[in-house]
Write a protein that holds these residues in place. Sequence first.
Motif, PDB file in Angstrom:
ATOM      1  N   GLN A   1      46.784  23.768  65.367  1.00  0.00           N
ATOM      2  CA  GLN A   1      48.173  24.182  65.131  1.00  0.00           C
ATOM      3  C   GLN A   1      49.064  22.958  64.830  1.00  0.00           C
ATOM      4  O   GLN A   1      49.873  22.992  63.904  1.00  0.00           O
ATOM      5  CB  GLN A   1      48.719  24.948  66.329  1.00  0.00           C
TER       6      GLN A   1
ATOM      7  N   ASP B   1      51.642  33.388  70.172  1.00  0.00           N
ATOM      8  CA  ASP B   1      51.871  32.161  69.409  1.00  0.00           C
ATOM      9  C   ASP B   1      50.621  31.682  68.677  1.00  0.00           C
ATOM     10  O   ASP B   1      50.710  30.847  67.771  1.00  0.00           O
ATOM     11  CB  ASP B   1      52.326  31.026  70.351  1.00  0.00           C
ATOM     12  N   TYR B   2      49.459  32.160  69.123  1.00  0.00           N
ATOM     13  CA  TYR B   2      48.194  31.706  68.517  1.00  0.00           C
ATOM     14  C   TYR B   2      47.485  32.833  67.760  1.00  0.00           C
ATOM     15  O   TYR B   2      46.344  32.675  67.353  1.00  0.00           O
ATOM     16  CB  TYR B   2      47.285  31.091  69.592  1.00  0.00           C
TER      17      TYR B   2
ATOM     18  N   PHE C   1      45.410  32.465  64.641  1.00  0.00           N
ATOM     19  CA  PHE C   1      44.023  31.975  64.695  1.00  0.00           C
ATOM     20  C   PHE C   1      43.026  33.088  65.022  1.00  0.00           C
ATOM     21  O   PHE C   1      41.857  32.815  65.272  1.00  0.00           O
ATOM     22  CB  PHE C   1      43.896  30.868  65.746  1.00  0.00           C
TER      23      PHE C   1
ATOM     24  N   VAL D   1      47.247  28.896  75.435  1.00  0.00           N
ATOM     25  CA  VAL D   1      46.659  29.513  74.235  1.00  0.00           C
ATOM     26  C   VAL D   1      46.161  30.940  74.510  1.00  0.00           C
ATOM     27  O   VAL D   1      46.310  31.826  73.672  1.00  0.00           O
ATOM     28  CB  VAL D   1      45.500  28.636  73.710  1.00  0.00           C
TER      29      VAL D   1
ATOM     30  N   LEU E   1      42.414  24.620  69.308  1.00  0.00           N
ATOM     31  CA  LEU E   1      43.436  25.421  68.612  1.00  0.00           C
ATOM     32  C   LEU E   1      44.804  24.748  68.668  1.00  0.00           C
ATOM     33  O   LEU E   1      45.571  24.808  67.698  1.00  0.00           O
ATOM     34  CB  LEU E   1      43.502  26.835  69.193  1.00  0.00           C
ATOM     35  N   GLN E   2      45.097  24.078  69.785  1.00  0.00           N
ATOM     36  CA  GLN E   2      46.356  23.321  69.860  1.00  0.00           C
ATOM     37  C   GLN E   2      46.380  22.226  68.793  1.00  0.00           C
ATOM     38  O   GLN E   2      47.387  22.020  68.115  1.00  0.00           O
ATOM     39  CB  GLN E   2      46.517  22.688  71.248  1.00  0.00           C
TER      40      GLN E   2
ATOM     41  N   GLY F   1      48.539  21.785  61.406  1.00  0.00           N
ATOM     42  CA  GLY F   1      48.826  22.774  60.363  1.00  0.00           C
ATOM     43  C   GLY F   1      47.568  23.274  59.659  1.00  0.00           C
ATOM     44  O   GLY F   1      47.620  23.642  58.475  1.00  0.00           O
TER      45      GLY F   1
ATOM     46  N   THR G   1      45.086  25.907  58.617  1.00  0.00           N
ATOM     47  CA  THR G   1      45.243  27.367  58.519  1.00  0.00           C
ATOM     48  C   THR G   1      43.927  28.080  58.187  1.00  0.00           C
ATOM     49  O   THR G   1      43.886  29.296  58.150  1.00  0.00           O
ATOM     50  CB  THR G   1      46.278  27.729  57.427  1.00  0.00           C
TER      51      THR G   1
END
Lengths: 72, 370
Positions: B156, B291-292, B295, B267, B152-153, B159, B161
Motif C-alpha cells: 500500500q 482500508d485493505y 487487496f 490489516v 500488504l502495508q 502504491g 496495485t
Amino acid sequence: MCLGVPGKILEISGDMATVELGKATVQVSMQLLDGGTVGEYVIVHAGFAIERLDIDAARKTLEAMDAFGELS
Amino acid sequence: MKYIDEFKDLVRGSGILKEIVRLATFKVSFMEICGSHTHVICKSGLRALLPDNINLISGPGCPVCVTSQPEIDAIIDFADSNKDVIITTFGDMLRVPGSSSTLEQVRARATDVRVIYSPLGALSIARQSPQKEVVLLSVGFETTAPLIASVLQTAQAEGITNLTVYPLHKLTPPAMAVLLDSKDMRIDGFICPGHVTAIIGADAYGFIAKDYKRPCVVTGFEPLDALFAIYMLLLQIKEGRADIENEYKRVVSGTGNARARAIMDHVFEPSDALWRGLGSIPMSGLSLRDDYMGFSAAKRFGIDITKYTDSSKGTLDCRCADVLRGVINPAQCPLFATACTPTAPQGPCMVSDEGACAAWYTYERTAVAL
C-alpha cells in the motif's frame, strides 16, 4: 508452516537484516520487531524475524532440564 | 546450530525421560496443537520412548490441512480459469487434493503457479511484473498472518496495485475451545504452539486454565522441548494444577509480540471461518479490513466461495477430518499407507510435512501394526 529457526543478526540495513542461519546467510525483514541489534539472535519465520531469542532464558531452561540428570 | 543442538542432547533427554516415567502413574492424553510439534514428536521417536499410558494426540495445527474443501476447490478453479495471473503460494498448497484437481495439475495446464518461501516473494514478483496480476494464496496461523499484513502495508505504501491476497488464515484459541467442548474425546493438557504464542502471548490461553481447568505448556520445537513440556504437564496434573506454563521462555513472553499483533490488526479483522474437521468456528479467521479491501483477490476476481459445497465427506474414505480433531490417529484411517501415501495423497494431512498422516507415514510406521 509455523517453522521458525534461530539465527544471529550479522548486519542491519533499514528494515532488513542479514541473519546467519547455520551455514546459510539470509535476508530477513525486521518489520515485526521494535528494532534489533547486531549479534542478537532472532527467530526467523518465512523471511521475517518474528521474535528475539533470550539467551539467558535459554540457559535457564537448559539448567532446569539438567537438574534431573544430577538427581538420577 | 546454536540454540538448536543443545535442545537435542541425548543425555539431557534421558534425565527428563526418567522423571516422566516416575511421574506417569496415570493415563493421560495430551494434544499438540502445532503441526511442527507433530513433526518433531514423530521424527525424534518420542512416542516409542514414552510410557504407554501417555497418549499424544495431534491437533488441527497444519494450516494446509485445516483449509476447508470448498476453499481449496474455489482457489483451484480460480487458478485453472485465470491463465494470465501469477499465483503465488507456499509449497504445501500445491498437492492438496481438490475435488477434481490440484494446484500442481493446474500448473501443468499452463497457469503460472509459483511456490514462495516468504510472502516477500509475492511482493517482489508484483514489483518485477507490474503488467501482471499477482495473487497470494496465504495460509497460516497467527505466526504467519502478521507477515502477510506487513507485506500488504508495504504494498500500500509503495502504491502497488497488481498484488492481491486470498487470506485463509486461522486463529488458534477458538479452535482449542471447540476441541475442549467436543464430546469425542478428553484432552488432559495442551502442548501449546511456540511460534503462534510468540505472537499472541501465553496469556491468551488463560481461558483454558480458568474455564476448562486443563494445563497448558507453551513449547519450543526441539525434541527436548517437547519432552520437557510433557514432564511439566504431568507434574501439573500430579499436583492438581491447571496453569499456563511456558517451556519456551527463550522466545515467548506472556504478552507476545505487540508490534506484530498491531500490524496484523491494522490489516485484518477477525471473522468466522470454516475449518476442515471442525466446521465453522465464530471469529476464528481473518478478513481484510475495509482500508485493505483493494487487496482482496475474492473481490477483484469475483471468487465466490458460496458456489462450492463441502464434498470432502464423499472423497473415498478419507478421514482427515477425524485426524484433525484427534478422534483417530492416522494409522486408524482405512486409507493410511495403502490407498493414501505421500506420493498419492487422498487428503491434505498426507500432503504437508506438518500433516499428522505424512509425519506418521514417514516416521511412525514401525510403531503401528499395518
